[in-house]
Design a protein around this motif. Structure first.
Motif, mmCIF file in Angstrom:
data_model
loop_
_atom_site.group_PDB
_atom_site.id
_atom_site.type_symbol
_atom_site.label_atom_id
_atom_site.label_comp_id
_atom_site.label_asym_id
_atom_site.label_seq_id
_atom_site.Cartn_x
_atom_site.Cartn_y
_atom_site.Cartn_z
ATOM 1 N N TYR A 245 25.646 41.703 -24.089
ATOM 2 C CA TYR A 245 25.854 42.825 -24.673
ATOM 3 C C TYR A 245 27.233 43.662 -24.308
ATOM 4 C CZ TYR A 245 20.959 42.203 -26.355
ATOM 5 O OH TYR A 245 19.952 41.995 -26.781
ATOM 6 N N GLY A 246 27.662 43.173 -23.283
ATOM 7 C CA GLY A 246 28.910 43.732 -22.704
ATOM 8 C C GLY A 246 30.148 43.705 -23.857
ATOM 9 N N LYS A 247 30.520 44.812 -24.061
ATOM 10 C CA LYS A 247 31.534 45.041 -25.030
ATOM 11 C C LYS A 247 32.973 44.765 -24.415
ATOM 12 C CE LYS A 247 29.203 48.201 -28.170
ATOM 13 N NZ LYS A 247 29.163 49.667 -28.841
ATOM 14 N N THR A 248 33.130 45.439 -23.349
ATOM 15 C CA THR A 248 34.266 45.187 -22.639
ATOM 16 C C THR A 248 34.147 44.958 -21.061
ATOM 17 O OG1 THR A 248 35.183 47.056 -24.115
ATOM 18 C CG2 THR A 248 36.539 46.308 -21.966
ATOM 19 N N THR A 249 34.804 43.888 -20.729
ATOM 20 C CA THR A 249 34.353 43.445 -19.175
ATOM 21 C C THR A 249 35.435 43.505 -18.398
ATOM 22 O OG1 THR A 249 32.886 41.895 -20.181
ATOM 23 C CG2 THR A 249 33.472 41.465 -17.811
ATOM 24 N N TYR A 250 35.338 44.105 -17.411
ATOM 25 C CA TYR A 250 36.766 44.532 -16.122
ATOM 26 C C TYR A 250 36.523 43.805 -15.095
ATOM 27 C CZ TYR A 250 36.888 48.550 -19.523
ATOM 28 O OH TYR A 250 37.178 49.259 -20.503
ATOM 29 N N LEU A 251 37.659 43.135 -14.735
ATOM 30 C CA LEU A 251 37.658 42.481 -13.293
ATOM 31 C C LEU A 251 37.576 43.666 -12.330
ATOM 32 C CD1 LEU A 251 37.853 39.788 -12.171
ATOM 33 C CD2 LEU A 251 40.319 40.219 -11.930
ATOM 34 N N VAL A 252 36.638 43.635 -11.369
ATOM 35 C CA VAL A 252 36.492 44.813 -10.396
ATOM 36 C C VAL A 252 37.418 45.165 -9.542
ATOM 37 C CG1 VAL A 252 35.303 43.444 -8.681
ATOM 38 C CG2 VAL A 252 34.422 45.595 -8.828
ATOM 39 N N THR A 253 38.352 44.384 -9.066
ATOM 40 C CA THR A 253 39.541 44.389 -8.130
ATOM 41 C C THR A 253 40.769 45.216 -8.749
ATOM 42 O OG1 THR A 253 40.001 42.096 -8.519
ATOM 43 C CG2 THR A 253 38.800 42.703 -6.413
ATOM 44 N N THR A 254 40.817 44.895 -9.943
ATOM 45 C CA THR A 254 41.948 45.393 -10.740
ATOM 46 C C THR A 254 41.870 46.151 -12.071
ATOM 47 O OG1 THR A 254 42.048 43.274 -12.069
ATOM 48 C CG2 THR A 254 43.323 43.312 -9.960
ATOM 49 N N PHE A 255 40.581 46.170 -12.419
ATOM 50 C CA PHE A 255 40.118 47.056 -13.733
ATOM 51 C C PHE A 255 40.804 46.335 -14.942
ATOM 52 C CE2 PHE A 255 38.948 50.057 -10.571
ATOM 53 C CZ PHE A 255 37.669 50.177 -10.910
ATOM 54 N N LYS A 256 41.218 45.098 -14.897
ATOM 55 C CA LYS A 256 41.826 44.499 -15.673
ATOM 56 C C LYS A 256 40.715 43.824 -16.901
ATOM 57 C CE LYS A 256 44.891 40.342 -16.856
ATOM 58 N NZ LYS A 256 45.616 39.132 -16.416
ATOM 59 N N VAL A 257 41.234 43.753 -18.087
ATOM 60 C CA VAL A 257 39.872 43.368 -19.082
ATOM 61 C C VAL A 257 40.075 41.828 -18.949
ATOM 62 C CG1 VAL A 257 39.426 43.214 -21.348
ATOM 63 C CG2 VAL A 257 40.212 45.271 -20.503
ATOM 64 N N VAL A 258 38.867 41.358 -18.899
ATOM 65 C CA VAL A 258 38.787 39.845 -18.686
ATOM 66 C C VAL A 258 37.728 39.417 -19.593
ATOM 67 C CG1 VAL A 258 39.745 39.772 -16.402
ATOM 68 C CG2 VAL A 258 37.453 40.230 -16.814
ATOM 69 N N PRO A 259 37.633 38.008 -19.719
ATOM 70 C CA PRO A 259 36.392 37.551 -20.937
ATOM 71 C C PRO A 259 35.031 37.907 -20.123
ATOM 72 C CG PRO A 259 38.250 36.065 -20.761
ATOM 73 C CD PRO A 259 38.556 36.911 -19.727
ATOM 74 N N ARG A 260 34.105 37.565 -20.913
ATOM 75 C CA ARG A 260 32.701 37.667 -20.543
ATOM 76 C C ARG A 260 32.514 36.481 -19.547
ATOM 77 N NH1 ARG A 260 29.100 38.977 -25.664
ATOM 78 N NH2 ARG A 260 30.005 41.175 -26.083
ATOM 79 N N GLY A 261 31.591 36.615 -18.355
ATOM 80 C CA GLY A 261 31.516 35.461 -17.502
ATOM 81 C C GLY A 261 32.305 35.496 -16.496
ATOM 82 N N THR A 262 33.527 35.820 -16.451
ATOM 83 C CA THR A 262 34.456 35.968 -15.336
ATOM 84 C C THR A 262 33.782 36.337 -14.121
ATOM 85 O OG1 THR A 262 36.345 36.339 -16.867
ATOM 86 C CG2 THR A 262 36.789 36.512 -14.533
ATOM 87 N N GLU A 263 34.039 35.465 -12.997
ATOM 88 C CA GLU A 263 33.508 35.939 -11.741
ATOM 89 C C GLU A 263 34.245 37.238 -11.375
ATOM 90 O OE1 GLU A 263 31.071 34.359 -10.256
ATOM 91 O OE2 GLU A 263 30.744 32.674 -11.536
ATOM 92 N N GLY A 264 33.326 38.186 -10.853
ATOM 93 C CA GLY A 264 33.742 39.372 -10.345
ATOM 94 C C GLY A 264 33.919 40.536 -11.341
ATOM 95 N N ALA A 265 33.506 39.901 -12.623
ATOM 96 C CA ALA A 265 33.697 41.001 -13.952
ATOM 97 C C ALA A 265 32.449 41.879 -14.042
ATOM 98 C CB ALA A 265 34.020 40.283 -14.969
ATOM 99 N N VAL A 266 32.569 42.924 -14.467
ATOM 100 C CA VAL A 266 31.654 44.149 -14.756
ATOM 101 C C VAL A 266 31.715 44.937 -15.969
ATOM 102 C CG1 VAL A 266 31.343 44.556 -12.152
ATOM 103 C CG2 VAL A 266 32.744 45.850 -13.552
#
Length: 355
Positions: A245-266
């Motif tokens: 259900y995640g609409k927008t996924t961010y990489l936790v270290t840079t807050f860059k938008v990344v695809p769902r399922g990326t390691e370290g994404a929230v």
């Protein structure tokens, strides 16, 4: 001619085998396990003897008070009831022994093995949906250890974790498979995942069983056990709900938008779901008496801090050059260890501050 009156309480009569006239009444001998009241009989026995004859005659004549012949009906069925009664008694004894074994306090290895085997047998339809065959074996060892260390309440906590985690993994499975972000074997976890998810809990269980630190630390090991599963459930639910259900996924270290399922994404949706899951499990732990109210709050806070650290490790190190060994199972071990350790240190700090 001589006569005599004879009262015999037995249920049979003698008669002279040389008599030319058979007796008018014959009685059969009966035997039974039960006692039947038999009335006493009164009759007249008369005999005449002749000196010139070698034969004798005797006549058995009933008196006027002789009762009417009564037929005794004997039922042999009570004899057959004894084996059935013994069989029923054996079943009752077995059931009573099983209940006593399950309720034994403190738990023993025998009660842990028996209780775990019964629950796994009854819950096998649910287990096969979330675990592979080798994963079930690993889960059985985990369940036995948990029951031995923390009793039925600790086992129930792990069961709740498994049910909620498996349900979250199955959410929108077809979509996750199509996007390539689903867990291996469509969410049926193997022994590596089971061990990785329960490593910290197993350590706390062994520390409890061997009484390391005595009564002073036993409460801390129980807290670490609960915190480890709150941490892992929060991580699992946040990841699976974020993928679904995640609409927008961010990489936790840079807050860059990344695809769902990326390691370290929230994602916001996944993070909120993870917090709710840890709250639910901590609240259940409080209800069953595993932790106190303030310890339940500590478990929730420790779980979120550990999950944030796990996301940082996943984003910065996982599957990077020189860290090929840092796979998902290894990250799970680090994650739940952090959750347990953080909870124990927070509890110790709170005690020092309150004193």
């Amino acid at each position: 001619m001589e006569s005599a009156t004879w009262s015999n309480p037995l249920s049979f009569s003698f008669f002279n085998s040389h008599s030319r006239h058979p007796s008018q009444y014959k009685f059969m001998a009966f035997s039974t396990l039960q006692t039947f009241p038999v009335p006493s009989f009164s009759f007249t026995f008369s005999s005449s003897f002749s000196s010139s004859s070698s034969s004798s005659s005797s006549h058995l004549k009933p008196s006027s008070s002789f009762p009417k012949p009564t037929t005794l009906l004997l039922n042999p069925r009570p004899l057959r009831s004894f084996p059935r009664a013994m069989h029923a008694s054996s079943i009752q004894d077995a059931i009573g022994g099983a209940i006593s074994l399950v309720q034994s306090s403190p738990a023993t290895w025998h009660s842990a093995l028996f209780s775990n085997a019964m629950i796994f047998l009854l819950g096998s339809p649910i287990l096969v949906t979330g675990l592979s065959l080798s994963g079930i074996v690993a889960a059985f060892l985990l369940g036995t250890l948990t029951w031995r260390a923390f009793g039925p309440s600790g086992f129930f906590l792990v069961a709740v974790y498994f049910v909620i985690g498996t349900a979250a993994t199955k959410v929108k499975m077809a979509q996750k498979v199509a996007q390539g972000v689903a867990e291996k074997r469509r969410g049926r976890r193997g022994p590596g995942s089971v061990i990785g998810s329960s490593a910290a809990g197993c350590i706390c269980a062994f520390l409890t069983i061997f009484g390391v630190g005595g009564e002073t630390f036993s409460r801390l090991w129980r807290l670490g056990f609960v915190a480890s599963f709150c941490t892992k459930l929060s991580d699992t639910v946040s990841s699976e709900i974020g993928k679904a259900y995640g609409k927008t996924t961010y990489l936790v270290t840079t807050f860059k938008v990344v695809p769902r399922g990326t390691e370290g994404a929230v994602s916001v949706e996944g993070t909120l779901a993870g917090i709710v899951a840890s709250v639910v499990l901590a609240f259940i732990s409080f209800l069953v008496g595993e932790v106190g109210s303030h310890e339940a709050i500590i478990c929730v806070l420790a779980a979120q801090i550990a999950n944030l650290g796990e996301s940082v490790i996943g984003a910065a190190l996982q599957e990077k050059e020189g860290f090929k060994w840092l796979n998902n199972d290894a990250v799970n071990v680090i994650n739940i260890l952090m959750g347990s350790i953080i909870a124990v240190f927070m509890q110790q700090a709170l005690q020092i501050w309150c004193s």
